[in-house]
Write an enzyme that holds these catalytic residues in place. Sequence first.
Site, PDB file in Angstrom:
ATOM      1  N   CYS A   2       0.830  -1.202   0.000  1.00 11.33           N
ATOM      2  CA  CYS A   2       0.000   0.000   0.000  1.00 11.33           C
ATOM      3  C   CYS A   2       0.866   1.255   0.000  1.00 11.33           C
ATOM      4  CB  CYS A   2      -0.855   0.026   1.260  1.00 11.33           C
ATOM      5  SG  CYS A   2      -1.853  -1.431   1.467  1.00 11.33           S
ATOM      6  N   ARG A  28       4.776   0.737  -6.189  1.00  9.42           N
ATOM      7  CA  ARG A  28       4.787  -0.133  -5.012  1.00  9.42           C
ATOM      8  C   ARG A  28       3.891  -1.357  -5.216  1.00  9.42           C
ATOM      9  NH1 ARG A  28       6.488   2.790  -0.256  1.00  9.42           N
ATOM     10  NH2 ARG A  28       5.165   1.541   1.091  1.00  9.42           N
ATOM     11  N   TRP A  75      -2.910  -2.602  -1.553  1.00 15.15           N
ATOM     12  CA  TRP A  75      -2.437  -3.932  -1.958  1.00 15.15           C
ATOM     13  C   TRP A  75      -3.040  -4.883  -0.932  1.00 15.15           C
ATOM     14  CZ3 TRP A  75       1.212  -7.679  -0.054  1.00 15.15           C
ATOM     15  CH2 TRP A  75       1.688  -8.561  -1.026  1.00 15.15           C
ATOM     16  N   ASN A 101      -1.503   1.898   5.992  1.00 18.50           N
ATOM     17  CA  ASN A 101      -0.604   0.851   5.478  1.00 18.50           C
ATOM     18  C   ASN A 101      -0.252  -0.081   6.624  1.00 18.50           C
ATOM     19  OD1 ASN A 101      -0.433   2.170   3.115  1.00 18.50           O
ATOM     20  ND2 ASN A 101       1.721   2.724   3.273  1.00 18.50           N
ATOM     21  N   GLY A 102       0.007  -1.351   6.318  1.00 18.58           N
ATOM     22  CA  GLY A 102       0.434  -2.274   7.378  1.00 18.58           C
ATOM     23  C   GLY A 102      -0.739  -3.119   7.847  1.00 18.58           C
ATOM     24  N   GLU A 480      19.915 -14.990  -9.391  1.00 18.24           N
ATOM     25  CA  GLU A 480      19.309 -13.684  -9.667  1.00 18.24           C
ATOM     26  C   GLU A 480      18.749 -13.635 -11.095  1.00 18.24           C
ATOM     27  OE1 GLU A 480      18.264 -11.256  -8.152  1.00 18.24           O
ATOM     28  OE2 GLU A 480      18.205  -9.600  -9.564  1.00 18.24           O
ATOM     29  N   LYS A 484      14.830 -12.801 -11.783  1.00 13.60           N
ATOM     30  CA  LYS A 484      14.394 -11.691 -12.635  1.00 13.60           C
ATOM     31  C   LYS A 484      13.520 -12.207 -13.764  1.00 13.60           C
ATOM     32  CE  LYS A 484      15.407  -9.179 -11.037  1.00 13.60           C
ATOM     33  NZ  LYS A 484      15.731  -8.377  -9.913  1.00 13.60           N
ATOM     34  N   GLU A 487      10.063 -13.374 -12.518  1.00 10.59           N
ATOM     35  CA  GLU A 487       9.329 -12.260 -11.914  1.00 10.59           C
ATOM     36  C   GLU A 487       8.611 -11.414 -12.970  1.00 10.59           C
ATOM     37  OE1 GLU A 487      12.128  -9.574 -10.119  1.00 10.59           O
ATOM     38  OE2 GLU A 487      10.644  -8.752  -8.765  1.00 10.59           O
ATOM     39  N   HIS A 503      22.659 -33.379 -10.555  1.00 12.14           N
ATOM     40  CA  HIS A 503      22.131 -34.064  -9.365  1.00 12.14           C
ATOM     41  C   HIS A 503      20.611 -33.990  -9.272  1.00 12.14           C
ATOM     42  CE1 HIS A 503      26.098 -34.929  -7.839  1.00 12.14           C
ATOM     43  NE2 HIS A 503      26.443 -33.658  -8.039  1.00 12.14           N
ATOM     44  N   LYS A 601       6.890  -3.512  -4.755  1.00 11.64           N
ATOM     45  CA  LYS A 601       8.280  -3.054  -4.675  1.00 11.64           C
ATOM     46  C   LYS A 601       8.828  -3.207  -3.270  1.00 11.64           C
ATOM     47  CE  LYS A 601      12.036  -1.086  -6.217  1.00 11.64           C
ATOM     48  NZ  LYS A 601      12.918  -2.000  -6.991  1.00 11.64           N
TER      49      LYS A 601
HETATM   50  O1  M6R Z   1      13.948  -3.572  -0.588  1.00 10.84           O
HETATM   51  P1  M6R Z   1      14.629  -4.919  -0.449  1.00 10.84           P
HETATM   52  O2  M6R Z   1      15.950  -4.962  -1.140  1.00 10.84           O
HETATM   53  O3  M6R Z   1      14.742  -5.355   0.971  1.00 10.84           O
HETATM   54  O4  M6R Z   1      13.648  -5.942  -1.183  1.00 10.84           O
HETATM   55  C1  M6R Z   1      13.894  -7.316  -1.144  1.00 10.84           C
HETATM   56  C2  M6R Z   1      13.082  -8.065  -2.179  1.00 10.84           C
HETATM   57  O5  M6R Z   1      11.717  -7.906  -1.932  1.00 10.84           O
HETATM   58  C3  M6R Z   1      13.389  -7.582  -3.598  1.00 10.84           C
HETATM   59  O6  M6R Z   1      14.749  -7.663  -3.891  1.00 10.84           O
HETATM   60  C4  M6R Z   1      12.611  -8.427  -4.639  1.00 10.84           C
HETATM   61  O7  M6R Z   1      13.090  -9.728  -4.646  1.00 10.84           O
HETATM   62  C5  M6R Z   1      12.724  -7.781  -6.022  1.00 10.84           C
HETATM   63  N1  M6R Z   1      11.424  -7.538  -6.554  1.00 10.84           N
HETATM   64  C6  M6R Z   1      13.423  -8.624  -7.031  1.00 10.84           C
HETATM   65  O8  M6R Z   1      13.509  -7.978  -8.275  1.00 10.84           O
END
Ligand code: M6R
Length: 606
Positions: A2, A28, A75, A101-102, A480, A484, A487, A503, A601
Site C-alpha cells: 500500500c 509499489r 495492496w 498501510n500495514g 538472480e 528476474k 518475476e 544431481h 516493490k
Molecule cells: O527492498 P529490499 O531490497 O529489501 O527488497 C527485497 C526483495 O523484496 C526484492 O529484492 C525483490 O526480490 C525484487 N522484486 C526482485 O527484483
Amino acid sequence: MCGIIARIGGDDGAVDELLTGLENLEYRGYDSAGLAVKNGSGPEVFKRQGEISHLKEVLADEVPDGGLGIGHTRWSTHGPPSDENAHPHTDCSGDVAIVHNGIIENYDELKADLLARGHEFTSDTDTEVIPHLVEESLAEGADPETAFRETLEKLSGSYAVAMITKHDHAVYATRRGSPLVLGVSDGEYFLASDVPAFLDFTDDVIYLDDGDVVEVRPDGHRITTADGEAVERSVQTVEWDPEDAGKGGYDHYMLKEIHEQPAALRQTLRGRADPTTGDIHLEEFPPGTFEDVKRVQFVACGTSYHAGLVGAQFLSDSGVPAQTFLASEYATGQPPVDDETLVVGVTQSGETADTLSALRRANASGAKTLAVTNVVGSTAARECDDALFIRAGPEIGVAATKTFSSQVVSLALLGERLVRDVTGTRSPETRERLDALSDLPGNVQQILDYTSARRIAKRYHDSDAYFFIGRGAVRPVALEGALKFKEISYEHAEGFAAGELKHGPLALVTDRTPVFAVFTGRNDEKTLGNVKEAEARGAPVVAVASDANDEVYQHADEVLTIPETHPDVAGVLANVQLQLVSYHAADLLGRPIDKPRNLAKSVTVE
Ligand code: M6R
C-alpha cells in the site's frame, strides 16, 4: 504494498496533487486506489478497485474543490480487491476518513466490540476499525488529535495511518513500523510512504521516527513522540529529482534503470576506492572500525539476498567467516550471535519487514547491525547501529536492477574494509579488483551499447522453461538471473549451482529448455563440463562470457559477451546481460514489466 499520500494546503488543488502522488506510488504495486478531500465540511471520498485511471474516471465529471486530502493505493491483505475495501475508510457518520498501510493485528476483537456497540462496517478490512474508534472518542468530547491518539493506544500491529475529519483543517498521521515521511514546501505539506510520491512538489523532507504523531496544517506542523512530548525533526533535502523518478523516454522504468547503471555505479564508487594505492574510503567506516568483528552474517530477501551471497563469498574466500541468511528464515533458526558478530541487512528499500525483523532479532541478541541500503532515512538505516548507502538513486520498477549492481559493489568495498580490519592483511588481489571496480561503469556501458539480448530473447522466448547456472562467485548471479526472468516474464525459470545440474535438475532439461551459463574466467572448465551435459540432452546453451574463452564459444548456441575483467567483478557484468534478456523476453510476451502481478516493490509484511 500500500501507499499513502496526503496533501495539506490552503484553498484548493488537493485532488490534482493527490492523483500525481498516487501515480508516483504505483510502483509499489496496488489493486485499488482512492482519496478523500476536505471539501467545505466533511471529507468527500472517492475510491475504485483497479488502476488509478478507474479512480480518475470517477473524478472526471467533477473534481471537488479542497486544499487538504488523503490518498491511498491498496495492496490487499484483509479482504479481496473491491471498491468497498479500497481506502479511505470512514466511520458511521462519514466525518472521519482514514488511510492505512500495514496490519492491525487485533482488529478482529476490536471489530467485534465495535459491532456489539452498534457500529456498521462496510468493508472486510482491518483498517475500518480505526475511523470507528476515532468516532467513539470524538463522541466522548475528545478533539481530533486526542481522538487519534486514544485510538492508536488501542491498536497493535505495525502500521502508518493518516486521518482527516470534518472538525478541523489538519491531517493527523503516525508511523509505527511502516514508513511515513513529511514533505515540506511553501504553504503546503505532503505526507507519503515514500519520497518519490511528492518529488514533483518538494525535495525537502522530514523523516518521522517510529511512534511519532504529526499534526499538519497548511501553516505549520507539530511532531510529538508516542508519549506526547513535542520534538523537532530536521528537514533534509533529498538529491533525487523528479526526472530521476520519471521514465525519461524509456518504455519502462526497468529499462531506464538498467540503462542508469553506469551512472549509478559511478555514484556508488565516488570517492570510495583508490585503485592506485589500494585504499578504501568509506565515510562512516575508517580503518579499524571492524577490528572486534569475528564473523559476519548477511540477512536479506530476494535480489538483495543474492547480493548478500556475493558479499559472503568474498569474505569467506578472504579469510573472514561469513554466511548469508534469507531474512524470513533467520528469525526461526537464528545462529548464535554475540557482540563480535556483525549482522549486515542488505535491503534496497530499507523497509522490508522480513529483513527488519531479522535485524531487530540480531540487535536484541547483542550483535552489531549495519544496513546496506539505498534509502537514506529508511527504517533499516535508522534502526541499525550503522548504515552504508549504495547511492543508486530511486528505483521504481518492481524488479530490482541497478540496486543489485550497486549493492554488490558496495559489499565489495565493505568487504575490503572488513578483511583488512579483521585479518590485519590486505589481499594481494586488492588493486586488481579495485581497478576492475573502477572500470565497471564503462564496461556496463559497453554491454548496453552492444548487447544482443533482444535477438536472443526473441529466439527463445516461447520455450518451456529457462535454467540459469553459475559456479562460485556467479552462482548468486544464476539465482538472480532466474528470479528476474520469472518475476517479469511469468515463465518458469530456475537458477542452480552449475555442478548441481546433474544431481536432479538435468531430468528437466530438453531441447525446449534453454540453459544460460555464466562464466567468469575462474573454474570455467568445470562449468563448461556442466554445459556439455545440458548440450548432450539437446538444450540450447546461451553462455554469458568474455570473448577470451574460445571453448565456451564452441559449445554455446549464443553468447552474451561481457568485457574481460577480474573474476570477482564479472558477475555484475553478466547480470546486466541477464537483466536485458529478462526485460526483452517479458516485453515480447507483453507483460506489465514495471508492475508484475502479485508483487510489490516494498514488502512491508512478514
Ligand atoms: O527492498 P529490499 O531490497 O529489501 O527488497 C527485497 C526483495 O523484496 C526484492 O529484492 C525483490 O526480490 C525484487 N522484486 C526482485 O527484483
